[in-house]
Motif scaffolding. Structure first.
Motif, mmCIF file in Angstrom:
data_model
loop_
_atom_site.group_PDB
_atom_site.id
_atom_site.type_symbol
_atom_site.label_atom_id
_atom_site.label_comp_id
_atom_site.label_asym_id
_atom_site.label_seq_id
_atom_site.Cartn_x
_atom_site.Cartn_y
_atom_site.Cartn_z
ATOM 1 N N LEU A 221 -16.419 -20.293 11.592
ATOM 2 C CA LEU A 221 -15.754 -19.124 11.015
ATOM 3 C C LEU A 221 -16.533 -17.843 11.306
ATOM 4 O O LEU A 221 -15.942 -16.803 11.630
ATOM 5 C CB LEU A 221 -15.591 -19.318 9.507
ATOM 6 N N ASP A 222 -17.863 -17.896 11.203
ATOM 7 C CA ASP A 222 -18.676 -16.707 11.475
ATOM 8 C C ASP A 222 -18.515 -16.242 12.917
ATOM 9 O O ASP A 222 -18.479 -15.035 13.194
ATOM 10 C CB ASP A 222 -20.154 -17.001 11.196
ATOM 11 N N SER A 223 -18.423 -17.192 13.837
ATOM 12 C CA SER A 223 -18.266 -16.819 15.245
ATOM 13 C C SER A 223 -16.917 -16.153 15.488
ATOM 14 O O SER A 223 -16.822 -15.168 16.230
ATOM 15 C CB SER A 223 -18.406 -18.059 16.135
ATOM 16 N N PHE A 224 -15.865 -16.682 14.860
ATOM 17 C CA PHE A 224 -14.554 -16.047 14.985
ATOM 18 C C PHE A 224 -14.586 -14.634 14.413
ATOM 19 O O PHE A 224 -14.024 -13.697 14.997
ATOM 20 C CB PHE A 224 -13.484 -16.876 14.263
ATOM 21 N N LEU A 227 -16.198 -12.285 16.801
ATOM 22 C CA LEU A 227 -15.355 -11.994 17.958
ATOM 23 C C LEU A 227 -14.261 -10.978 17.640
ATOM 24 O O LEU A 227 -13.763 -10.295 18.535
ATOM 25 C CB LEU A 227 -14.700 -13.280 18.469
ATOM 26 N N LEU A 228 -13.904 -10.888 16.373
ATOM 27 C CA LEU A 228 -12.803 -10.016 15.974
ATOM 28 C C LEU A 228 -13.266 -8.683 15.399
ATOM 29 O O LEU A 228 -12.448 -7.805 15.129
ATOM 30 C CB LEU A 228 -11.931 -10.737 14.934
ATOM 31 N N THR A 229 -14.571 -8.532 15.212
ATOM 32 C CA THR A 229 -15.100 -7.311 14.601
ATOM 33 C C THR A 229 -16.317 -6.819 15.382
ATOM 34 O O THR A 229 -16.767 -7.449 16.328
ATOM 35 C CB THR A 229 -15.527 -7.565 13.143
ATOM 36 N N VAL A 234 -22.244 -4.601 18.667
ATOM 37 C CA VAL A 234 -21.295 -3.713 19.317
ATOM 38 C C VAL A 234 -20.969 -4.315 20.683
ATOM 39 O O VAL A 234 -21.858 -4.609 21.469
ATOM 40 C CB VAL A 234 -21.879 -2.297 19.480
ATOM 41 N N GLY A 235 -19.716 -4.538 20.947
ATOM 42 C CA GLY A 235 -19.315 -5.102 22.227
ATOM 43 C C GLY A 235 -18.854 -6.536 22.145
ATOM 44 O O GLY A 235 -18.220 -7.045 23.080
ATOM 45 N N VAL A 239 -15.849 -7.904 24.577
ATOM 46 C CA VAL A 239 -16.041 -8.970 25.562
ATOM 47 C C VAL A 239 -15.030 -10.091 25.333
ATOM 48 O O VAL A 239 -14.439 -10.620 26.275
ATOM 49 C CB VAL A 239 -17.483 -9.515 25.491
ATOM 50 N N ALA A 240 -14.822 -10.439 24.063
ATOM 51 C CA ALA A 240 -13.859 -11.495 23.742
ATOM 52 C C ALA A 240 -12.459 -11.123 24.207
ATOM 53 O O ALA A 240 -11.722 -11.959 24.743
ATOM 54 C CB ALA A 240 -13.862 -11.761 22.241
#
Length: 260
Positions: A221-224, A227-229, A234-235, A239-240
Motif C-alpha cells: 500500500l505504501d508503494s502505491f 507512486l500516486l503522490t 519528487v518525481g 516516473v510511474a
C-alpha cells in the motif's frame, strides 16, 4: 500473462539488491550466512549479482547498477529464479534504465524467470506486469530466509514452496498464527524465536464474500501511495506515469486486489 517455469531443486536463484543495500553491510553478515543456508536447505543455490553486496551508500547513489544486476540475472542462462534482497523506498529510480531497454524487455518476455519480493519490490512487480510477466509477491532474502529464529516461519516456508509446483490455480489460506515484530536484528538474536499468537480472524476481506476466484493483482500500500503522490520523493509519480506501471481500470476487472 507469461508464466515462468517452476523452479527445481538444484536451480540457481539470483539475489538482487533493487532498493535497500543492507545485505552488503558488515552488520548484516550473520543474516547473509543464515539466508544462504536456508536456501540451500530448500535445494536452491543463491547467486549474488555484481553489485548486490556493494552496500547501502553505493547502491543509493547508483540506481543504474541496481538495474544492471536485474538485467544480468535475466540474461544469465545459468540462473532460473530471481529474489529481491530486501525492500526499501526508491525502487522507482530503476525504471528509466529498465523500461527503456528494449533488449531487456524482449529477454523478459522470451526467457521468463520466477521473480520474488515484496514491500517496495512492488514497483518491479508492476513493471513486470506491464511487460506481461506473472511474478510472485512473496518472500525476500533478508526478511524471510534470514529470519533469525531457529527455523523459517512455517507459513512462509510452505507458501514459498509453491515455486517448485507453480500450479495453475491455488487456494489462498491465512496463516494460523501471527508474530510480534522483532526489535533486535543483531547476531545476538540468532536462534531466538519470535513471540507468536494464534490467528483468530484470518485474512480480512474488504469487499466481497464467499469463495472468490480471480487473478491476484496488488502489492504494498505504501508503494502505491508513493507512486500516486509526491509525498516521499519528487518525481516518483511522474516516473510511474511516464512508464505506465500503474494498472489501468480495465486491468483490475476480474482481479482480486491484495494489499500488503
Amino acid at each position: 500473462m507469461i508464466k515462468p517455469a517452476r523452479l527445481k531443486r538444484g536451480d540457481h536463484i539470483a539475489v538482487v539488491s533493487l532498493s535497500g543495500g543492507g545485505l552488503g553491510e558488515a552488520d548484516f553478515h550473520h543474516e547473509l550466512v543464515l539466508g544462504e543456508r536456508r536456501l540451500r536447505e530448500l535445494g536452491l543455490e543463491p547467486v549474488y549479482m555484481r553489485h548486490t553486496l556493494k552496500g547501502t551508500q553505493f547502491l543509493r547513489n547508483h540506481p543504474e547498477e541496481r538495474a544492471a544486476d536485474l538485467k544480468q540475472a535475466f540474461f544469465d542462462d545459468s540462473i532460473q529464479g530471481i529474489m529481491s534482497a530486501i525492500g526499501g523506498d526508491d525502487t522507482y529510480r530503476l525504471l528509466p534504465f529498465l523500461c527503456e531497454d528494449e533488449a531487456f524487455i524482449r529477454q523478459v518476455r522470451t526467457h521468463p524467470k520466477v521473480f520474488l519480493g515484496f514491500s517496495d519490490t512492488t514497483i518491479n512487480h508492476l513493471m513486470f506486469y506491464e511487460m506481461g510477466l506473472a511474478t510472485f509477491y512473496g518472500p525476500s532474502f533478508l526478511a524471510d530466509f534470514a529470519e533469525l529464529g531457529p527455523e523459517m516461519l512455517p507459513y512462509t516456508k510452505h507458501e514459498f514452496e509453491r515455486v517448485f509446483k507453480n500450479p495453475v490455480i491455488s487456494k489462498i489460506n491465512s496463516s494460523d498464527r501471527w508474530y510480534d515484530s522483532r526489535q533486535d536484528f543483531s547476531a545476538t538474536s540468532v536462534g531466538i524465536s519470535l513471540t507468536e499468537h494464534v490467528e483468530k480472524r484470518g485474512y480480512i476481506v474488504l469487499r466481497g464474500h464467499g469463495v472468490i476466484r480471480g487473478r491476484l493483482l496488488g502489492g504494498c500500500l505504501d508503494s502505491f501511495y508513493d507512486l500516486l503522490t509526491e509525498t516521499r520523493y519528487v518525481g516518483d509519480s511522474l516516473v510511474a506515469a511516464k512508464y505506465q506501471i500503474i494498472p489501468q481500470a480495465t486491468d483490475w476487472q476480474n482481479k482480486i486486489l491484495f494489499i500488503g
